[in-house]
Structure formats: structure tokens, C-alpha cells
Design an enzyme around this catalytic site. Structure first.
Site, PDB file in Angstrom:
ATOM      1  CB  CYS A  84      -0.867   0.113   1.115  1.00 18.33           C
ATOM      2  SG  CYS A  84      -1.863  -1.509   1.388  1.00 18.33           S
ATOM      3  CG  HIS A 338      -6.113   0.951  -0.944  1.00 18.85           C
ATOM      4  ND1 HIS A 338      -4.906   1.810  -1.217  1.00 18.85           N
ATOM      5  CD2 HIS A 338      -5.485   0.253  -0.013  1.00 18.85           C
ATOM      6  CE1 HIS A 338      -3.801   1.154  -0.679  1.00 18.85           C
ATOM      7  NE2 HIS A 338      -4.274   0.475   0.201  1.00 18.85           N
TER       8      HIS A 338
END
Length: 382
Positions: A84, A338
Site C-alpha cells: 500500500c 485504494h
């Protein structure tokens, strides 16, 4: 050390997994976005491209993306995998190269396609081969900590964090509603219109934004884990496809090419924590960044956190209760989504625009990554 400037950049619209970009591989989605980001610049002066990617096919996929974009072969490209945090780390690496004189002009950010992510499997020689299903044991989510490999590890991390800090669904609900509402207002008012690109004909909206979101709807959603108590499809982000890049250069390069920078890159930190509670690292990284650069939260005008889970929002509000009005002012990942490797680029672009809109001076971007690593950067509007 040289000054490092952020010139600007852009991102694709963000798609939901298996939706509008379902047949577009990561390298193609990234290439289409990269070409648009590069339009204002002379690519002959480009020292390199550094980009994050978390679930792609590997093999230095950034180089593949760059070649798909039709850039000259002489331009080097490097892939960063901090899951991430990959995109934000890529921006930090590019800034560090410029600051220490290793180059003057870089494109950095990231790109991701959950829709076309390859299936992976253990080799027969690996100790976990039989434990993970043998010849039919495919997986998409990597192993982040010794002794466990589960597709649900990130969801479990959010569940563990909520349990440890006694965060309830009811405490998270307002943040989910806020994120979608702010993203909706941003879309309707066109606050990001010039930094969000149509890279596939007809795909002209961020698919994750919900026009209507309420406590009643959120309360009805089941928990995503069998034994879970708090994490649902509403307070956890979706899985997505998207790309985002920013242009960075030295002060000398900007002057030589008559470029007007938007912000100065001041610095970056990383911090590690319990991989079973990775969301907390987004907040820990902010604290470490403030400490390193001798600032307080009151000195910061804009905070952009990648809200992969609403537990991050709650932790931010508890830690910095006086700064919630300048937190994710365009909405966050709960609404937009995301796309792992791209998210660092996305929040950096949103922070730049937020500083412009508010007339603020300092901005912080922070992100928590699988495995328990938080990254944060500090920028100063010019």
C-alpha cells in the site's frame, strides 16, 4: 542538499475491481496515465521513472509500463513494492535522488490493477506448499508476517486494531459518510477536474463514490470476517484499479526550464509496527514526521491519509482532534478506493490541490502498508 520541487501531475479515474478497467492490465492503465502526465514536459531531460506496484506480475513492471507508453528506451524505470505504501515510497526515493544530486527530473507514483492481478502459488520445494493447497493452492495476497499467510490478513489487521483501541462501528460510521459526502461534493464542484484523466473512453468517474450513504445502510452491512465484529464492506475500502504520478525536479532544473513548482518536498519518514495491526502505522508515521522536522500538528494545514479502513480516521481524530477539518478534505479511499501501488500518488496529488484551495503552507501525506510499515511525507506549498 538540493531543494526538491513538486511540479504537479495527475491520476486516472479510479475503477472498482472487475468493473470499468477489468480488461486493462496494470502496465497499460499506467502507460495511458503516464503519457498524459508527461504532456507538459520535455522528456529528453527525464532522469527516470520510479513507480509503486503491489499485486502486478513483477519483473520490473514499471519498465514495461514505460515502454508501453512509448518513452525512449534510454530512460530507466524502477519498481517499488511496499504494498500500500509503494507509491508514496517511490515519490520519496525520487526526491532523495534529486536532493543528493543523482538526478534532476523524475516521474514518481504508482499504478495497480486488482482486476488483472495474476494468481500466484508456492513452489513444490517450499515448506508451505502443502499447507497452502499444493498444486491447486493459488493466492493473490502476499505473506506479510512469519507463521501466517491468509488472504484476509489486512482485514484481520483492521479488526485487531479496532479491538485493541475499542473502536466501534458506530464510531466509524460518520467517517465513512463524511468521506463519500466530501468526494461527492468534490466531483460535483470539479475541484480535481484538471488532475484526473479519462484514460479509457467513457470511463469518466471514480466508481467507488456513493451518492447516498447513511448510518442505517452501514449498520445493516455484515462483517466481512466470519468471526469479525467491526470491519464491513462499508468501513473498509474496496479493491481497485488506477494510476497516479507526480513530477519532481531540482530547483535548478525548474529555473532552467521555466517551470513553476507547486510545492517543495521537505522530507519523508518510515516507521514499523506490529504487522497484525498495520493501520496504526499511518498515524505513527505522522508523529515521527512531526518530531523529525520539529513541527507540531498545529503547523500543518492539510493532512492526507490513505483511509484504507475507517479505523485510521478514528485514530487520527483521537490523536489530533483539533485538525479534523483539514483532514482528507476531498474525501478519502473509503470513497475513491485504494489501488494499492497508486494510492501514494493519489493522496499526494490531493494534498497539493488541497493546499492550493485552502492557501495552506504545510501538508502531510501518510499511508499504512501491509506488513506493518507506515510512510509519511512533508510538503510545503510555494
Amino acid at each position: 542538499m538540493k531543494k526538491v520541487y513538486l511540479l504537479g501531475g495527475g491520476r486516472s479515474y479510479i475503477g472498482i475491481e472487475n468493473s470499468m478497467y477489468r480488461h486493462i492490465p496494470a502496465e497499460i492503465l499506467g502507460a495511458k496515465t503516464l503519457r498524459k502526465v508527461l504532456l507538459p514536459y520535455d522528456i529528453n531531460g527525464l532522469d527516470g521513472i520510479i513507480a509503486g506496484n503491489g499485486v502486478g506480475a513483477g519483473g520490473n513492471i514499471t519498465r514495461l509500463m514505460m515502454l508501453e507508453a512509448g518513452l525512449p528506451e534510454k530512460i530507466p524505470a524502477v519498481t517499488v513494492d511496499l504494498q500500500c505504501g509503494s507509491g508514496l515510497e517511490a515519490i520519496g526515493i525520487a526526491a532523495a535522488k534529486i536532493a543528493c544530486g543523482m538526478g534532476d527530473f523524475y516521474i514518481a507514483g504508482g499504478f495497480e490493477s486488482s482486476s488483472t492481478a495474476p494468481r500466484r502459488g508456492y513452489h513444490a520445494n517450499h515448506a508451505d506448499y502443502e499447507k497452502f493447497g499444493g498444486v491447486s493452492g493459488w493466492y493473490q495476497v502476499a505473506k506479510f508476517a512469519p507463521g501466517s499467510h491468509r488472504e484476509t490478513s489486512m482485514l484481520e489487521g483492521a479488526e485487531n486494531t479496532a479491538k485493541r483501541y475499542k473502536i466501534t462501528r458506530q464510531e466509524m460510521n460518520p467517517w465513512v459518510i463524511r468521506s463519500h459526502q466530501l468526494a461527492k461534493e468534490t466531483e460535483e464542484n470539479g475541484y480535481l477536474h484538471d488532475i484526473v484523466f479519462e484514460v479509457l473512453e467513457g470511463c469518466r468517474r471514480d466508481e467507488g463514490i456513493r451518492k447516498r450513504m447513511s448510518d442505517k445502510l452501514l449498520d445493516r452491512l455484515p462483517c466481512v470476517l466470519t468471526d469479525g465484529e467491526t470491519i464491513t464492506a462499508g468501513n473498509a475500502c474496496l479493491t481497485n484499479d488506477g494510476a497516479a504520478f507526480v513530477a519532481l525536479c531540482s530547483e535548478e532544473y525548474a529555473k532552467q526550464h521555466s517551470l513553476t513548482p507547486k510545492a517543495e518536498f521537505i522530507g519523508m519518514v518510515e516507521i514499523g509496527a506490529n504487522p497484525e495491526e498495520s493501520p496504526v502505522t499511518a498515524i505513527l508515521a505522522i508523529g515521527r514526521l512531526l518530531e523529525r522536522y520539529h513541527l507540531t500538528a498545529q503547523d500543518i494545514d492539510i493532512f492526507e491519509c490513505n483511509e484504507a479502513f475507517a479505523v485510521i480516521d478514528v485514530l487520527f481524530a483521537r490523536t489530533y482532534p483539533d485538525k479534523t477539518d483539514c483532514y482528507n478534505i476531498f474525501g478519502g479511499a473509503l470513497a475513491y478506493g485504494h489501488p494499492y501501488g497508486a494510492s501514494g500518488g493519489i493522496i499526494t496529488l490531493h494534498a497539493l490541490r488541497a493546499l492550493e484551495k485552502t492557501g495552506g503552507r504545510f501538508g502531510i501525506c501518510s499511508i499504512a502498508a501491509a506488513g506493518g510499515v507506515g510512510t509519511a511525507i512533508l510538503i510545503k506549498r510555494i
